[in-house]
Design an enzyme around this catalytic site. Structure first.
Site, mmCIF file in Angstrom:
data_model
loop_
_atom_site.group_PDB
_atom_site.id
_atom_site.type_symbol
_atom_site.label_atom_id
_atom_site.label_comp_id
_atom_site.label_asym_id
_atom_site.label_seq_id
_atom_site.Cartn_x
_atom_site.Cartn_y
_atom_site.Cartn_z
ATOM 1 N N ASP A 80 0.858 -1.183 0.000
ATOM 2 C CA ASP A 80 0.000 0.000 0.000
ATOM 3 C C ASP A 80 0.895 1.233 0.000
ATOM 4 O O ASP A 80 2.102 1.143 0.257
ATOM 5 C CB ASP A 80 -0.905 -0.008 1.247
ATOM 6 N N SER A 81 0.292 2.377 -0.248
ATOM 7 C CA SER A 81 1.029 3.636 -0.173
ATOM 8 C C SER A 81 1.550 3.897 1.232
ATOM 9 O O SER A 81 2.454 4.712 1.424
ATOM 10 C CB SER A 81 0.138 4.801 -0.601
ATOM 11 N N CYS B 106 -4.376 -0.974 -2.137
ATOM 12 C CA CYS B 106 -4.433 0.481 -2.284
ATOM 13 C C CYS B 106 -5.319 0.793 -3.479
ATOM 14 O O CYS B 106 -5.009 0.374 -4.606
ATOM 15 C CB CYS B 106 -3.019 1.028 -2.501
ATOM 16 N N GLU C 118 -1.613 7.959 8.876
ATOM 17 C CA GLU C 118 -0.165 7.747 8.890
ATOM 18 C C GLU C 118 0.468 8.328 10.160
ATOM 19 O O GLU C 118 1.504 7.854 10.615
ATOM 20 C CB GLU C 118 0.483 8.370 7.650
ATOM 21 N N CYS D 248 -10.686 3.941 0.340
ATOM 22 C CA CYS D 248 -9.238 4.015 0.583
ATOM 23 C C CYS D 248 -8.956 3.081 1.747
ATOM 24 O O CYS D 248 -9.695 3.076 2.737
ATOM 25 C CB CYS D 248 -8.825 5.449 0.923
ATOM 26 N N HIS E 276 -6.841 3.159 4.022
ATOM 27 C CA HIS E 276 -6.570 3.825 5.296
ATOM 28 C C HIS E 276 -7.856 4.070 6.088
ATOM 29 O O HIS E 276 -7.832 4.124 7.324
ATOM 30 C CB HIS E 276 -5.873 5.174 5.068
#
Length: 270
Positions: A11-12, A74, A152, A184, A186
């Site tokens: 993932d990012s 992602c 993050e 997303c 996240h």
């Protein structure tokens, strides 16, 4: 390639851990490799070429670790790079897709909101989803700049995160949305706060469990499922700062996990 080889997931950043949780639940016997490209998160404001370069480089790294399948955990990377990855690599590559179909089937008001990055909402994949299901329900896309950065940073419920979510969620509710799609990886870590803001009458859906089921099906087809009697482990890497990643991984994975620095050759350029 054999059934004992691990599964690679990337993932990012750390958002794909929400998908890794579901993979672990569905496939307890598999060894899992996870790469968080946190030094370059979020992908949502990067060029397609940059995302392709990163996705290819990280996939090559996972292949070098003998991955038998790749999960692109992602939505933004899926939209930007999945076609390229599938043309370059022969193993099963499983992609993310916002859960618009189940949301459209679940909605009673006929209005669903999709929370995602701007790049995901502009991707061909999402345009196809919109065309496929937009005739049956009204689909409201909502770009959510700043949310990836909050996850993050490990801020899942602070004032800044709440203010951002209220800015993105409340207008969707005002337009009649009774189902919210987390587009997303996240965002599932923000689901408790999203549900608190949206209230009990709104359903919140993400696609992580569906991706885990698809991964299992794909491995079954090519006879690559690991022996179910064993207990699989996890190996994790980050392109970010390892000392910062360790407590964040522990927070989101809900257990201590070893995190190594992603080798610098697993790179890409903007």
């Amino acid at each position: 390639m054999n059934a004992a080889n691990p599964i690679g997931v990337f993932d990012s950043g750390v958002g794909g851990l929400s998908v890794l949780h579901e993979i672990r639940r569905a496939l307890p016997g598999e060894d899992l490799l996870y790469v968080a490209d946190s030094a370059h998160a979020p992908y949502g404001d990067k060029s397609q070429q940059f995302i392709e370069n990163r996705s290819i480089a990280i996939t090559e790294f996972l292949v070098s670790r003998n991955a038998k399948a790749i999960v692109v955990a992602c939505n933004t990377a899926t939209g930007a790079a999945i076609t390229t990855l599938r043309s370059r690599f022969s193993m099963p590559i499983i992609a993310m897709e916002p859960a618009v179909k189940p949301a459209s089937e679940n909605s009673k008001s006929g209005v669903i909101g999709v929370l995602a990055t701007s790049r995901t909402l502009a991707s061909d994949n999402f345009v196809k989803l919109f065309a496929r299901y937009g005739a049956d329900v009204e689909i409201l896309g909502q770009a959510c700049p700043g949310l990836v950065e909050q996850v993050e940073a490990g801020d899942l419920s602070g004032d800044k995160t709440r203010i951002l979510l209220e800015r993105y969620v409340l207008p969707l509710l005002e337009r009649g949305a009774d189902t919210l799609v987390l587009g997303c990886t996240h965002y599932p870590f923000l689901a408790p706060l999203i549900r608190q803001i949206a209230g009990p009458g709104v359903t919140v859906i993400d696609s992580a469990a569906a991706v885990a089921r698809q991964l299992r099906r794909r491995l079954e087809v090519v006879d690559l499922l690991a022996d179910g009697a064993r207990v699989g482990g996890e190996s994790c890497w980050t392109s970010g700062v390892v000392d910062k990643a360790l407590p964040l991984f522990a927070q989101l994975w809900k257990a201590d996990v070893e995190v190594c620095a992603l080798p610098t050759y697993a790179g890409g350029s903007e």
